[in-house]
Design an enzyme around this catalytic site. Structure first.
Site, short mmCIF file in Angstrom:
data_model
loop_
_atom_site.label_atom_id
_atom_site.label_comp_id
_atom_site.label_asym_id
_atom_site.label_seq_id
_atom_site.Cartn_x
_atom_site.Cartn_y
_atom_site.Cartn_z
N GLY A 10 -0.10 -10.26 13.12
CA GLY A 10 0.74 -10.94 12.11
C GLY A 10 2.18 -11.01 12.55
O GLY A 10 2.98 -10.13 12.22
N GLY A 15 6.38 -8.82 10.83
CA GLY A 15 5.58 -8.39 11.97
C GLY A 15 6.30 -8.57 13.29
O GLY A 15 6.28 -7.67 14.16
N ASN A 33 -1.74 -13.11 16.51
CA ASN A 33 -1.39 -13.84 15.29
C ASN A 33 -2.42 -14.93 15.07
O ASN A 33 -2.94 -15.51 16.02
CB ASN A 33 0.01 -14.46 15.45
CG ASN A 33 0.55 -14.99 14.14
OD1 ASN A 33 0.79 -14.21 13.22
ND2 ASN A 33 0.73 -16.29 14.02
N ARG A 34 -2.70 -15.21 13.77
CA ARG A 34 -3.69 -16.25 13.44
C ARG A 34 -3.37 -17.55 14.16
O ARG A 34 -4.21 -18.14 14.83
CB ARG A 34 -3.73 -16.46 11.92
CG ARG A 34 -4.65 -17.57 11.50
CD ARG A 34 -4.64 -17.73 10.00
NE ARG A 34 -3.32 -18.12 9.47
CZ ARG A 34 -3.07 -18.40 8.20
NH1 ARG A 34 -4.05 -18.31 7.31
NH2 ARG A 34 -1.87 -18.75 7.81
N LYS A 77 0.24 -11.57 5.42
CA LYS A 77 0.32 -11.78 3.98
C LYS A 77 -0.64 -10.77 3.31
O LYS A 77 -1.72 -10.51 3.87
CB LYS A 77 -0.18 -13.21 3.72
CG LYS A 77 0.03 -13.73 2.36
CD LYS A 77 -0.42 -15.17 2.35
CE LYS A 77 -0.60 -15.59 0.91
NZ LYS A 77 -1.37 -16.77 0.76
N SER A 130 9.93 -0.96 3.95
CA SER A 130 11.01 -1.63 3.24
C SER A 130 12.23 -1.83 4.13
O SER A 130 12.46 -1.07 5.06
CB SER A 130 11.44 -0.82 2.02
OG SER A 130 12.53 -1.47 1.40
N GLY A 132 13.32 -5.35 4.68
CA GLY A 132 13.35 -6.76 5.06
C GLY A 132 13.36 -6.92 6.57
O GLY A 132 12.99 -6.00 7.32
N LYS A 184 5.96 2.19 -2.61
CA LYS A 184 6.65 0.96 -2.23
C LYS A 184 6.75 0.01 -3.43
O LYS A 184 7.76 -0.67 -3.65
CB LYS A 184 5.93 0.28 -1.05
CG LYS A 184 6.49 -1.10 -0.67
CD LYS A 184 7.85 -0.97 -0.01
CE LYS A 184 8.71 -2.20 0.10
NZ LYS A 184 8.21 -3.48 0.36
N HIS A 187 9.44 1.28 -5.60
CA HIS A 187 10.70 0.95 -4.92
C HIS A 187 11.09 -0.48 -5.28
O HIS A 187 12.23 -0.76 -5.65
CB HIS A 187 10.54 1.10 -3.40
CG HIS A 187 11.64 0.46 -2.60
ND1 HIS A 187 11.71 -0.92 -2.40
CD2 HIS A 187 12.74 0.98 -2.01
CE1 HIS A 187 12.80 -1.19 -1.70
NE2 HIS A 187 13.44 -0.06 -1.46
N ASN A 188 10.13 -1.39 -5.18
CA ASN A 188 10.44 -2.80 -5.46
C ASN A 188 10.75 -3.02 -6.94
O ASN A 188 11.59 -3.86 -7.28
CB ASN A 188 9.29 -3.69 -5.01
CG ASN A 188 9.25 -3.84 -3.49
OD1 ASN A 188 9.78 -3.00 -2.77
ND2 ASN A 188 8.62 -4.87 -2.99
N GLU A 191 14.19 -2.00 -7.30
CA GLU A 191 15.01 -3.05 -6.64
C GLU A 191 15.20 -4.25 -7.60
O GLU A 191 16.32 -4.76 -7.74
CB GLU A 191 14.28 -3.48 -5.37
CG GLU A 191 14.92 -4.60 -4.60
CD GLU A 191 14.02 -5.05 -3.42
OE1 GLU A 191 13.51 -4.19 -2.68
OE2 GLU A 191 13.83 -6.27 -3.27
N LYS A 262 7.25 -12.24 -5.65
CA LYS A 262 5.94 -12.22 -4.98
C LYS A 262 4.97 -11.28 -5.67
O LYS A 262 3.82 -11.20 -5.29
CB LYS A 262 6.13 -11.80 -3.52
CG LYS A 262 6.65 -12.92 -2.64
CD LYS A 262 6.57 -12.52 -1.18
CE LYS A 262 7.14 -13.60 -0.30
NZ LYS A 262 7.46 -13.07 1.02
N ARG A 289 13.28 -12.46 -14.46
CA ARG A 289 12.94 -13.37 -13.36
C ARG A 289 12.04 -14.49 -13.88
O ARG A 289 12.16 -15.65 -13.46
CB ARG A 289 12.20 -12.63 -12.25
CG ARG A 289 13.15 -11.84 -11.42
CD ARG A 289 12.95 -12.05 -9.95
NE ARG A 289 13.72 -11.02 -9.28
CZ ARG A 289 13.49 -10.60 -8.07
NH1 ARG A 289 12.51 -11.11 -7.35
NH2 ARG A 289 14.25 -9.68 -7.53
#
Ligand code: NAP
Length: 471
Positions: A10, A15, A33-34, A77, A130, A132, A184, A187-188, A191, A262, A289
């Site tokens: 990925g 990745g 990768n695909r 993904k 985490s 980014g 995680k 965490h988000n 965030e 997401k 949001r």
């Protein structure tokens, strides 16, 4: 002849950066990768790291390029793509090989995948990453779920690529199966709350005080020198200061007021509800949001009710700006108290024994919510491991007592002037509800017994009772 110590599938944003980080700081890495053209392009652009990267055009080639036992990171993904990659890898792997899902998996999927692979001879790790793009390349915060033995096998590599806070790598084994992905997710969720609360403060500055972005940028930059010091406050100061190349004005003024998501923030709110822990500030941020995305409906509603008006020009602006800083600090304490309470609740429900102090420690660098504040949370949980809620610890209760004065004034000002502050208001309401010894649910018990004969408990603890409501 196998050349690599590790593999990665990925080569998207995360990745490709993680692969470069591993090549630079840990070991030679085989990548696939695909869309196979991306593998060649990635390799061609790897510069000095080219010799540490083995480009592979199939999973067979990838597996063949890694020395056994093979750790293979899946950074695609989340969701079905991960199941597809695991299914495709299984017949190619041998007992002892390690599959690491490093995407933003829903932790329920991680628990399921761990069970599915239990008797396969393969080891499965669910790993939250985490920070980014920049974190993946130069050092993310890494939250690992799986067996302790599995963690030991990848620990040196993860320590080599993780962010460092005062020399300490921001990676830890947090518990079995889904523990890393759950942490995680929270965490988000935190965030989301942090970002929403900052956006609400920006809204008061813009719509109440009529301030220009450059002026706000200076204030956020100043706040970044104080107790609010954090990556997100720094990002806010920088984004507010940025100019639009086309108009020459502030770039933020040209950006649509509609933010996407997401799903991880929503999962945090859902899990809080599922385990019965109040996380109202995080929930409000998720709802905000959703409302932000309803641009056309909001435009129509403004036609019905009219726009927000600026605050009176004679208002004490300097005083309000000080209160805004206090409000953000108090609301942040409430949001983090909720996030850590959700983790404590989930830890008990899932038998993870989540190490809360360690979690705060590995969030101090590399991740999006990194801040000085987390150092204080880590110290608090180290000193008081069994604490029920951050709000009542000596360090945070003192901070809350002082800063909640500003939060209360700002929420009151916003309410009377019509400026929306859903997350700040939820934080204040959480604080006020949490600290009220005699709440109002006695009336709710009475109502439930009246219409549903649900019974109620008395203050004297004398067992279940029913009221003779219609007598
Ligand atoms: P991205 O740039 O959109 O890349 C997605 C990658 O997944 C590409 O390599 C893509 O391959 C691959 N992929 C998609 N569907 C696939 C399928 N069905 N089978 C095989 N491969 C498939 O995504 P990203 O931002 O790197 O995110 C990767 C993961 O990290 C996600 O779980 C994301 O939530 C998580 N994450 C992202 C961030 C962030 O800031 N971006 C931060 C932390 C975690 P193709 O090239 O063939 O399309």
């Amino acid at each position: 002849m196998p050349e690599a110590e590790i593999g990665l599938i990925g080569l998207g944003v995360m990745g490709s950066n993680l692969a470069l980080n591993i090549a630079e700081n840990a070991s030679t890495i085989a990548v696939a990768n695909r869309t196979t053209e991306k593998v060649d392009a990635f390799h061609a652009e790897a510069g000095a790291l080219k010799d540490r990267i083995v480009p592979c055009r199939s999973l067979e080639a990838l597996v063949g390029a890694i020395r056994a036992p093979r750790p293979i990171i899946i950074m695609t993904k989340a969701g079905a793509a991960v199941d597809e990659q695991i299914a495709a890898l299984r017949p190619l792997l041998q007992a002892g090989d390690i599959i690491i899902d490093a995407g933003n998996a829903n932790f329920h999927d991680t628990v399921r995948r761990s069970k599915e692979l239990e008797d396969s001879g393969l080891t499965f790790i669910g790993m939250g990453v985490s920070g980014g793009e920049e974190g993946a390349r130069h050092g993310p915060s890494i939250m690992v779920g799986g067996t302790a033995e599995a963690y030991q096998r990848v620990e040196p590599m993860l320590k080599a690529i993780a962010a460092r806070f005062e020399g300490e790598p921001c990676v830890a084994h947090l518990g079995a199966d889904g523990a890393g992905h759950f942490v995680k997710t929270i965490h988000n969720g935190i965030e989301y709350a942090d970002m929403q609360m900052i956006a609400e403060i920006y809204g008061i500055m813009r719509d109440g005080l009529g301030m220009a972005p450059a002026e706000m940028a200076d204030i956020f930059a100043r706040w970044n020198e104080g107790p609010l010091n954090s990556y997100l406050i720094d990002v806010t100061a920088k984004t507010l200061a940025a100019k639009d190349a086309e108009t020459g004005g502030a770039l933020v003024d040209q950006i649509l007021d509609s933010a996407g998501q997401k799903g991880t923030g929503r999962w945090a709110a859902i899990e809080a509800q599922m385990i019965g822990v109040a996380a109202t500030t995080i929930e409000s941020a998720v709802a905000a949001r959703i409302l932000s995305a309803m641009k056309a409906e909001r435009e129509a509603a403004e036609q019905v009710f009219g726009p927000i008006e600026l605050l009176d020009a004679s208002i004490d602006r300097a005083g309000i700006i000080d209160q805004l800083e206090q409000a953000l600090l108090a609301a942040k304490i409430a949001a983090y108290a909720q996030g850590f309470a959700v983790m404590a609740g989930a830890s008990a429900d899932h038998g993870w024994d989540l190490p809360l102090a360690t979690i705060a420690r590995i969030w101090r660098a590399g991740c999006i919510i990194r801040s000085q504040f987390l150092d204080e949370i880590a110290a608090t949980f180290e000193a008081e491991s069994g604490t029920a809620n951050l709000l009542v610890t000596p360090r945070f209760s003192a901070m809350m007592r002082d800063s909640s004065v500003g939060l209360r004034k700002i929420v009151a000002l916003s309410a009377t002037s019509g400026i929306p502050t859903p997350a700040l208001s939820a934080a204040l309401a959480y604080y006020d509800t949490y600290r009220q010894a005699r709440g109002t649910a006695n009336l709710i018990q009475a109502q439930r017994d009246f219409f549903g004969a649900h019974g109620f408990e008395r203050l004297d603890g004398s067992g279940p009772h029913h009221g003779q409501w219609n007598a």
